[in-house]
Write a protein that holds these residues in place. Structure first.
Motif, short mmCIF file in Angstrom:
data_model
loop_
_atom_site.label_atom_id
_atom_site.label_comp_id
_atom_site.label_asym_id
_atom_site.label_seq_id
_atom_site.Cartn_x
_atom_site.Cartn_y
_atom_site.Cartn_z
N LYS A 144 0.85 -1.18 0.00
CA LYS A 144 0.00 0.00 0.00
C LYS A 144 0.90 1.25 0.00
O LYS A 144 1.94 1.27 0.64
N HIS A 145 0.56 2.27 -0.74
CA HIS A 145 1.36 3.49 -0.85
C HIS A 145 2.74 3.26 -1.44
O HIS A 145 3.59 4.12 -1.42
N GLY A 146 2.99 2.04 -1.92
CA GLY A 146 4.28 1.78 -2.56
C GLY A 146 5.45 1.84 -1.62
O GLY A 146 6.58 2.09 -2.03
N LYS A 147 5.19 1.62 -0.33
CA LYS A 147 6.31 1.64 0.62
C LYS A 147 7.17 0.40 0.45
O LYS A 147 6.67 -0.70 0.19
#
Lengths: 470, 470, 470
Positions: free
Chosen positions: A275-278
């Protein structure tokens, strides 16, 4: 119910008995070879060797030291990522590697380096091979990290090194397969050996120590030390015992490129999966190395620079996805608890490496290698003088299956032995905790007195405290 | 009563004056040798040297870099184990090593490398020897860790390097003893030098800083970085200035094996000595290195592989027991406070190394070494052309006594100098605390406001809290 | 207002597209050179090369590995000093270096190594140069540390490598200036490139993340790992592509001495500048390296050992004063926010290095170098056969200006691109925080639920939370 994890008798006993056995066996079997013996000077004259530089020491020692660092700091620190098992990660890695290299010098010596006079003659190449040999056991340790006792690890290593020497003999000498970086011999074997052991030792109630199965901020930074030293020195790993001259040179280039490609793809998959590209440190610490594993068999071949990039590209995609989907699946469905995810870092990339090696070998041609180059690269001499590249490809593939078979069968047997209730392994609730086998620093014990949580809290960490003052 | 630990004048003054002195002395005395000078090409032609590879640089540079890492990262991080003295451990190690190598190039140059034109001609071998030389002072620092000011350390190093160069000259050139890895010249001398200084500077009230004398979880992991780099690169340490060819090759094998044996015995003794057989990080961080120390003198000899294992086996047993029994005894009875336990890691194994060297040399024979081999290994040429192995053994033993004597006498003198109340050393209550000489990150300064010892205490350590809930 | 820092699409897209582009371009352009190709054996015969040792691999590989460690561990860990940005420091360093070396092999290949058949033929020297090339971008990253997104860093690297290859071509090939250690080409260019970018991306409200701009005790120790590996291996950096034989040998000696002097002067200035003479870790971690930077251009010249000491002495004084006075001034007055202080470690020492190189070259004479030595050291052959040392000095100076110009102009352009609001960079309040781009250990995520600032602070810590749940 807490298990008896007292190893005050068993560990010292095993260490002493085995070390003394090593001394006796070395006394009977091991001597210096002609390049490390004081008679080297006479040997030089006999062979008309013009300079001391032709001593294999100068071809291999720098690579040896890089490999040595990978074994002890690379593997060791990669396993410090757990929040409360850093001592065990780096410490037991140290113990079993130091034992393993001695046993490996003997086992590999009996199979590869036995001289007419019944002695094993050792030089720098033997030291490199011994380091390679224990790498297989350290990989296996990765699957069991935090769940076994040091005594079990010594047993795992004793048998692991033994099995390694046999499968190595079959693959390299009988099948005459090439595997300079050990995609098959080291990584595939080691990974399946460890995974099978972990499967046999399955702990249904392991969730009891769930709170210790993660990392903390600084333990993740420690683990990056291991990752980077493995990543940087992997070109030396895949070239250390390659042919003098272009062989070592090419192996370095291929590995360097495969690893570079691995990093970008790992970051890409890691980011896209969250999620969110973390980014996830687990992926960065491990999957970035897949290219080195996958380049182990073909490192010396004319796979071309872009071929190496493709190998790194693909292996890291598979490796990262493995961490995301396969590891949870294997734990739930297959009952395989793989602490470090060696299936993703060593098993799959190792198999890829074996396949890449087989294909590259099968498609080798004189137009690309040159007549002499082809013969030198694949050692088409003596017994296998009339072997063709195509046939070589087949033997490479056969080697891969031997490695897998040895891993699975050997792991099942050794797992059975390790299941005996005599080894002092920890209870499910005490896994991943250094308290079990280590004297952890005093000050922490003293805090037991404290009862005031919040205070303790702030005290616990410098950062915390200061922040609440900013 | 708090002492004046303000070093704002003294430290900069010492650093500046001595660095400027180095520049002047280098200007007067130090030049490139024929292998690092642009005239090397003419030299090559004169000497009919066929290739640039014969430049000593290519024989020694990889080993030099390994030694360099041992000096700065190995010794430096090994001394980060204290919970609040990691800056001082790695930082002051950095300072005194960087000064020491410059002074060593001069001192050793005057004794060993002075050319007819009165200039010191330096090359890579000088750099290695300079690193070796400071190793002696860094060992001495280990005994004083946390109890002295950086100014005192600069003085300790100035005299330590000077004494080293003299005893080295006596042992290697006058007595013509062999000591490629410095069991006598480096370890024995350095350890007794440091222990004597620590004895002179005995602090009866040191218990006032008892709460800072331990480690914390992560500081122990940092210290393992030092341990492992020392352990891995020790074969380079003992072979760096060994003879080209078989000499370097054999030194590596012997050291590699001795160190491997050390690890198993250290784990064994550590485990057997503790309730429940729990392992002690202090032993793992130190005694595992004893084999490398003890192999320093005999590294080049034909001690045989199993002989090396025996040396590692015995030296680590003694070293580990030293940490368990001797260190407390020495502090209580002999009034010697040895922070890092250098007596166990360097003094005793160093002496063992000297004895092993003497025995191995005395028992050397042409049947084992070969006629030429014997001459080359012991340099039975020129002045000592007619020396026998037996006699050589005697000179080796003599060398050991010289090293001990220089350590004891030199340490007493320098200890006396360091006892003067002008060096800004910390009060007993402020020992082992980076606050005294370092700007520690803000957050921790605020902690100092507190006057409550227990509070202070607990805050000291990041990992404190956790245990109170386990 | 929080910015959108979601990089789930952009980062994977950039990584994938660029990696695939690399594979295609390598497929079209990159091949093994004659020393890494299986036809090496035929090449040897043709050229009458007597031994495999003459393969450049054996001259350069040990130095290459040292440089490799500097790039990934040295630069990486030096940037872990921030209390909550260690993942980003070492992780993004890893990402952009791994991409940069691939792009550098192409860019430098097109300019320097293009063969008649339109292919780039690569060997170990190309790998070294690729590592050198990314060093420029990693230096630039130091100025932007904590304030940019990984996507911006990929863009910074793409253009940085491109600009590097062009300025390198102009300086080394067109101007025929010497710069083996890259004082001008790497450090001066990289530093001004990064500083200009940081100036364009100036954040007036950066103080909102002030509480994260410091270090904590253990993060400072991590940073020392980076410092020491840079410091120890810098002699390899400045000698890696120097001339075989005396060239590499002399470059090592000069760099070793300059770095040794840097340490003492850094400690002196750091101590004198603080109340009570306490040392500042920021200075020790950085200014001790200034000597290596400043010796980059003249490393191969006959600057003499004491000349090297003087270079290290002066450059570190300037560097340390830079950290004390210039950095705050630049931030306040010039609006340049320089997280790592690269202006003090790379820009100023780099310029000093360029000037030292020009002066040393201009004053070179046959009496010092010998006729052949002078020609070999400065490559006064072919096109520049009749160039004199004096003139060479002028061209060296010209090279310095080219490096500065490329840094300033290139940085302005790239800064403009990076200012676009599409790159997912963090808000001022979220700078220097790994939370933005990394999955920090679980316990920390849970902390994010909290809205209470102070609490948040305490929760910031991994150790903290988990413990309260044990």
């Amino acid at each position: 119910m807490a298990k008896n994890t007292n190893i005050r008798i068993s560990l010292p006993a095993v260490c002493f008995v085995w070390q003394i056995a090593m001394i006796i066996l070395f006394g009977v079997f091991v001597r210096y070879n002609e390049e490390s013996d004081t008679r080297w000077i006479e040997h030089r004259r006999r062979k008309n060797i013009s300079t001391n530089l032709e001593n294999d020491f100068y071809y291999r020692y720098p690579s040896f030291q890089d490999v040595h660092v990978m074994i002890f700091v690379g593997f060791g620190f990669l396993m410090t990522f757990l929040k409360r098992y850093s001592f065990g990660g780096v410490g037991f890695n140290f113990l079993i590697a130091a034992f393993g290299i001695q046993w490996a010098l003997l086992m590999q010596g009996w199979f590869h380096y036995l001289d007419d006079d019944g002695k094993i003659k050792i030089g720098v190449e033997n030291l490199i091979n011994a380091d390679f040999c224990v790498a297989g056991c350290l990989i296996a340790y990765g699957a069991c990290l935090g769940k076994v006792s040091p005594v079990q690890l010594m047993v795992l290593t004793l048998f692991g090194v033994t099995l390694f020497a046999v499968e190595e003999y079959i693959i390299l000498e009988l099948l005459h397969a090439k595997d300079p970086g050990g995609s098959m011999v080291i990584h595939t074997f080691g990974a399946y050996y460890g995974l099978t052991i972990s499967w046999v030792l399955y702990r249904p109630m392991l969730s009891q120590s769930k709170h210790l199965q993660g990392s903390v901020y600084h333990s993740d930074v420690f683990a990056m030390i291991g990752t980077l030293f493995l990543w940087m020195y992997w070109p030396s790993f895949n070239s250390a015992i390659a042919d003098h001259g272009d062989g070592q040179h090419r192996a370095v280039i291929n590995t360097y490129l495969a690893l570079a490609a691995s990093v970008l793809t790992t970051f890409a998959i890691s980011s896209i999966s969250q999620k969110h590209g973390k980014l996830d440190m687990v992926h960065i610490q491990n999957a970035t190395l897949a290219g080195g594993v996958a380049m182990g068999t073909a490192s010396e071949f004319m796979i071309t620079p872009y071929g190496s990039l493709i190998v790194g590209f693909c292996s890291s995609i598979i490796s990262t996805f493995g961490y995301i989907f396969l590891t949870p699946f294997m734990e739930k469905t297959l009952k395989i608890q793989d602490t470090c995810g060696i299936h993703n870092l060593h098993a799959m990339p190792g198999v890829i490496g074996g396949i890449v090696g087989a294909i590259t070998a099968a498609s080798a041609s004189e137009s690309v290698y040159g007549q002499e180059g082809l013969i030198n690269t694949f050692d088409f001499k003596e017994a296998v003088a009339n072997r063709t590249a195509n046939i070589q490809g087949g033997y490479q593939a056969a080697g891969l299956f031997v490695a897998i078979a040895f891993g699975l069968v050997g792991g099942a047997l050794v797992g059975g032995i390790l299941k005996l209730p005599i080894w002092g392994d920890p209870a499910d609730a005490n896994c991943f905790d250094d308290e079990v086998y280590w004297e952890v620093p005093e000050d922490e014990d003293e805090n037991m007195l404290s009862s005031h949580p919040n205070m303790n809290h702030a005290r616990g960490m410098p950062d915390a405290y200061q922040r609440s003052h900013v």
